[in-house]
Design a protein around this motif. Structure first.
Motif, mmCIF file in Angstrom:
data_model
loop_
_atom_site.group_PDB
_atom_site.id
_atom_site.type_symbol
_atom_site.label_atom_id
_atom_site.label_comp_id
_atom_site.label_asym_id
_atom_site.label_seq_id
_atom_site.Cartn_x
_atom_site.Cartn_y
_atom_site.Cartn_z
ATOM 1 N N ARG A 142 25.626 -7.865 32.623
ATOM 2 C CA ARG A 142 25.524 -6.810 33.633
ATOM 3 C C ARG A 142 25.524 -7.356 35.055
ATOM 4 N N THR A 143 24.779 -8.454 35.278
ATOM 5 C CA THR A 143 24.556 -8.890 36.666
ATOM 6 C C THR A 143 25.190 -10.230 37.007
ATOM 7 N N GLY A 144 25.534 -11.052 36.001
ATOM 8 C CA GLY A 144 26.262 -12.298 36.233
ATOM 9 C C GLY A 144 25.695 -13.172 37.330
ATOM 10 N N ASP A 145 26.375 -13.215 38.476
ATOM 11 C CA ASP A 145 25.953 -14.052 39.592
ATOM 12 C C ASP A 145 24.841 -13.420 40.415
ATOM 13 N N GLY A 146 24.432 -12.225 40.069
ATOM 14 C CA GLY A 146 23.334 -11.577 40.794
ATOM 15 C C GLY A 146 22.012 -12.256 40.478
ATOM 16 N N PRO A 147 21.018 -12.166 41.375
ATOM 17 C CA PRO A 147 19.739 -12.852 41.172
ATOM 18 C C PRO A 147 18.958 -12.310 39.975
ATOM 19 N N LEU A 148 18.404 -13.211 39.216
ATOM 20 C CA LEU A 148 17.546 -12.885 38.077
ATOM 21 C C LEU A 148 16.104 -13.250 38.412
ATOM 22 N N PRO A 162 11.417 3.421 34.428
ATOM 23 C CA PRO A 162 12.638 3.070 35.183
ATOM 24 C C PRO A 162 12.375 2.934 36.677
ATOM 25 N N GLU A 163 11.366 3.657 37.201
ATOM 26 C CA GLU A 163 11.060 3.585 38.627
ATOM 27 C C GLU A 163 10.591 2.193 39.037
ATOM 28 N N LEU A 164 10.095 1.418 38.061
ATOM 29 C CA LEU A 164 9.654 0.055 38.340
ATOM 30 C C LEU A 164 10.741 -0.952 38.006
ATOM 31 N N LEU A 165 11.305 -0.847 36.801
ATOM 32 C CA LEU A 165 12.162 -1.898 36.270
ATOM 33 C C LEU A 165 13.645 -1.707 36.560
ATOM 34 N N ARG A 175 11.592 -5.752 42.452
ATOM 35 C CA ARG A 175 11.122 -7.137 42.513
ATOM 36 C C ARG A 175 9.682 -7.187 42.021
ATOM 37 N N MET A 176 9.361 -8.203 41.229
ATOM 38 C CA MET A 176 8.014 -8.342 40.694
ATOM 39 C C MET A 176 7.541 -9.781 40.840
ATOM 40 N N LEU A 177 6.373 -9.963 41.439
ATOM 41 C CA LEU A 177 5.771 -11.285 41.582
ATOM 42 C C LEU A 177 4.714 -11.439 40.499
ATOM 43 N N LEU A 178 4.910 -12.409 39.623
ATOM 44 C CA LEU A 178 4.020 -12.601 38.479
ATOM 45 C C LEU A 178 2.983 -13.667 38.793
ATOM 46 N N ALA A 205 15.674 -6.163 32.107
ATOM 47 C CA ALA A 205 16.085 -4.979 32.867
ATOM 48 C C ALA A 205 16.946 -5.423 34.047
ATOM 49 N N ASN A 206 16.749 -4.822 35.211
ATOM 50 C CA ASN A 206 17.581 -5.165 36.368
ATOM 51 C C ASN A 206 16.750 -5.628 37.558
ATOM 52 N N ALA A 207 15.514 -6.042 37.295
ATOM 53 C CA ALA A 207 14.630 -6.474 38.372
ATOM 54 C C ALA A 207 14.733 -7.979 38.580
ATOM 55 N N VAL A 208 14.146 -8.446 39.677
ATOM 56 C CA VAL A 208 14.088 -9.870 40.012
ATOM 57 C C VAL A 208 12.629 -10.314 39.965
#
Length: 599
Positions: free
Chosen positions: A28-34, A217-220, A226-229, A248-251
């Motif tokens: 889905r995101t390839g070169d996009g940030p994970l 979905p509103e979060l992820l 973006r989520m800081l663990l 999902a599609n978050a960083v």
């Protein structure tokens, strides 16, 4: 209502593994940030794309194969929450192995038990000190043949050694893993006895990851999520969110040291957080302490708090009066916006678990502009069994069942759980597994109720029920959680088994004490002296009186004793997941308990 079910929105095929979810993210995101990572606290965040991360995973997995890791081998990870933890986790799965998390604060005895019971063949630790902990018990671990140190270049070493292994071998292993295969063994940090090794499969995690994204979905799934663990990845709560975010599609970013958390949040700018109630309590108490520098600031702060809470309660009623809207705008300008800024300025949501947050703090943070979604789950349920959803939040509950989950309340009030995320059993303990599994239902040991809409409310823990001399059954969780929101209080343990009334042991928060004393015109005092100071005791008594309003007289705390020490991991009274070892506390502080009933 004694049973509630939320149908699954996503069903993972049987051949799906955690690695499959990573592949789908790459597609889905390839070169996009994970992920984003940084080398030190002051360094900039550097994006890591989905493609780059997958390539690193394969490279490290090749190194593990070169080190002799076979399909099904257990590999332990003992480290703080950092990028390398996540990388190793996925590399172990790519090599066909099973990851075994170990809390970085574990003692040699705990390390020996976990590595020995799991049969770990390789351990990757963070520091030389961790290496020393493992080496102290190495001779007792006959299956452990290799230990690597992250800070000594373990990742680079694995990548270099892996160059000799054909990538196709790793890819073949990775693709052969299916949902029913064992993914990890997580040892519960249980407050009594030896930790139990909960065996969780790839199917457990793929189900939770996919359905968590459906439920939240509103979060992820939101644009720019973006989520800081910062919670320990050795705990199932953080581990599940790690996989949900990457699937999902978050960083995601990592915050290894909570001492730098405020700075990390301000530079990373997360849109949502994962935390335990103590974190939210600390945020509130710190803000309160800063506002106590002057009488004027203190008055404005408490007014803003009242406005925030009133605004949130008005939302629940369906109508926010115009006057309250205006007051909220002023409160936001003077106080509330500063709290959001301290959390990075972009946080709109948070997920809280591990213990009840309390309605007052839930309303306060929603009034601040951060919607805290309380959830409930256990290691054995791969974390979430229930969670509040953004469109239907019921403060005071932990929400409806996670999609794909059924909840049932037994006759004695115990919460029973069924779903694809329930673990396959305890390692090497078939009798205990049979004890907690009843016709496919997992017996949680927790007590709760379901409302008319199927939302779960936690009322206590079965093993912690206190039975007074008068025969009254008392669940301590409600009052203990309410009292912990007081800035002076660190921990609370209620007592009263076979006693005429309920009492409590209270410990003071050494970090908050100096600021509280200054704000109340008192000179700085050590905990040992402050615990008996009339002003401190009066403040604690007011907190007890307020908390008591929530329960019947027979359940109220009649007397309390303030201890000279706090409960910590270091002194053995807290588990790594911050639960109080109550049996140990009651044994070691028997004299203090006796004083409650004799003085």
């Amino acid at each position: 209502m004694n049973t509630a079910t939320t149908p699954a929105q996503s069903v993972a095929p049987e051949d799906y593994s955690i690695s499959t979810l990573l592949d789908l993210r790459v597609d889905r995101t390839g070169d996009g940030p994970l992920l984003e990572r940084r080398e030190r606290p002051s360094a900039p965040w550097v994006p890591v794309s989905a493609l780059t991360f997958k390539a690193e995973v394969i490279a490290v997995a090749r190194g593990l194969v070169a080190r002799g890791v076979k399909v099904g081998d257990r590999v332990a990870i003992m480290s703080s929450t950092r990028y390398e933890w996540t990388l190793l986790d996925y590399a172990i799965w790519a090599a066909g192995g099973v990851s075994v998390p170990v809390y970085e604060t574990s003692s040699p005895d705990q390390v020996q038990w976990i590595l020995g019971d799991s049969g770990a063949s390789v351990a990757v630790v963070e520091t030389q000190a961790h290496l020393g902990t493992v080496e102290a018990v190495r001779e007792k671990l006959s299956e452990l043949r290799d230990v690597l140190v992250i800070d000594a270049g373990a990742i680079a070493t694995l990548i270099a050694e892996g160059a000799t292994i054909d990538e196709a071998e790793v890819v073949a292993r990775r693709d052969a893993v299916v949902g029913a295969d064992l993914a990890t063994i997580i040892y519960t940090s249980g407050s009594t006895g030896r930790p139990k090794g909960a065996e969780l499969t790839h199917a457990n995690f793929t189900h939770v990851s996919m359905n968590a994204a459906d439920a939240l979905p509103e979060l992820l799934e939101r644009e720019g999520a973006r989520m800081l663990l910062f919670l320990p990845l050795a705990h199932v709560f953080a581990r599940m969110i790690q996989m949900a975010v990457l699937s999902a599609n978050a960083v995601m970013g990592h915050a290894p040291d909570v001492k730098n958390l405020v700075g990390d949040m301000q530079s990373f700018k997360p849109t949502f957080l994962l935390a335990v109630p103590r974190v939210f309590e600390k945020v509130y108490n710190s803000a309160e302490q800063k506002a106590s520098a002057s009488k004027a600031k203190r008055s404005i702060f408490y007014w803003a708090v009242r406005v925030a809470i009133s605004s949130s309660r008005a939302v629940d009623s369906g109508r926010v009066p115009t006057r309250l809207r205006v007051q909220h705008k002023v409160a936001d300008l003077l106080v509330l916006s500063k709290l959001r800024t301290a959390m990075g300025g972009a946080v709109t949501h948070a997920v809280s678990g591990g213990a009840p947050l309390g309605e007052r703090l839930s309303h306060f943070f929603r009034g601040v502009g951060v919607l805290v979604l309380e959830g409930y789950g256990l290691t054995e349920t791969t974390a979430p069994a229930a969670v509040n959803v953004v469109k239907n939040v019921a403060i005071g509950t932990v929400g409806p069942p996670l999609p794909g989950t059924s909840l049932r309340i037994a006759e004695d009030g115990e919460i029973l759980i069924k779903g694809p995320h329930v673990f396959r059993g305890y390692r090497n303990q078939p009798e205990l597994t049979a004890e907690v599994m009843q016709d496919g239902w997992f017996a949680s040991g927790d007590l709760g109720t379901l409302d008319g809409e199927g939302r779960l409310r936690i009322t206590g823990r079965k093993k912690e029920i206190i039975v007074t001399a008068g025969g009254k059954n008392v669940a301590p969780a409600l009052l203990e959680d309410r009292l912990r929101s007081h800035p002076l209080i660190s921990q609370v343990v209620m007592v009263g088994d076979q006693r005429p009334f309920i009492g409590a042991l209270i410990t003071l928060d050494a970090e908050m004490l100096p600021g509280w004393l200054t704000a109340h015109g008192l000179s700085n005092l050590p905990v040992a002296t402050a615990r008996t100071h009339p002003d401190v005791l009066a403040s604690l008594q007011k907190a007890v009186d307020r908390a008591n309003l929530a329960v019947s007289r027979a359940e109220q705390i009649h007397k309390f004793e303030v201890l000279t020490v706090d409960f910590t991991e270091a002194n053995g009274y807290l588990t790594p997941s911050m639960k109080v070892r109550k049996t140990q506390v009651k044994h070691d502080f028997a004299a203090a308990i006796e004083a409650i009933y004799t003085n």
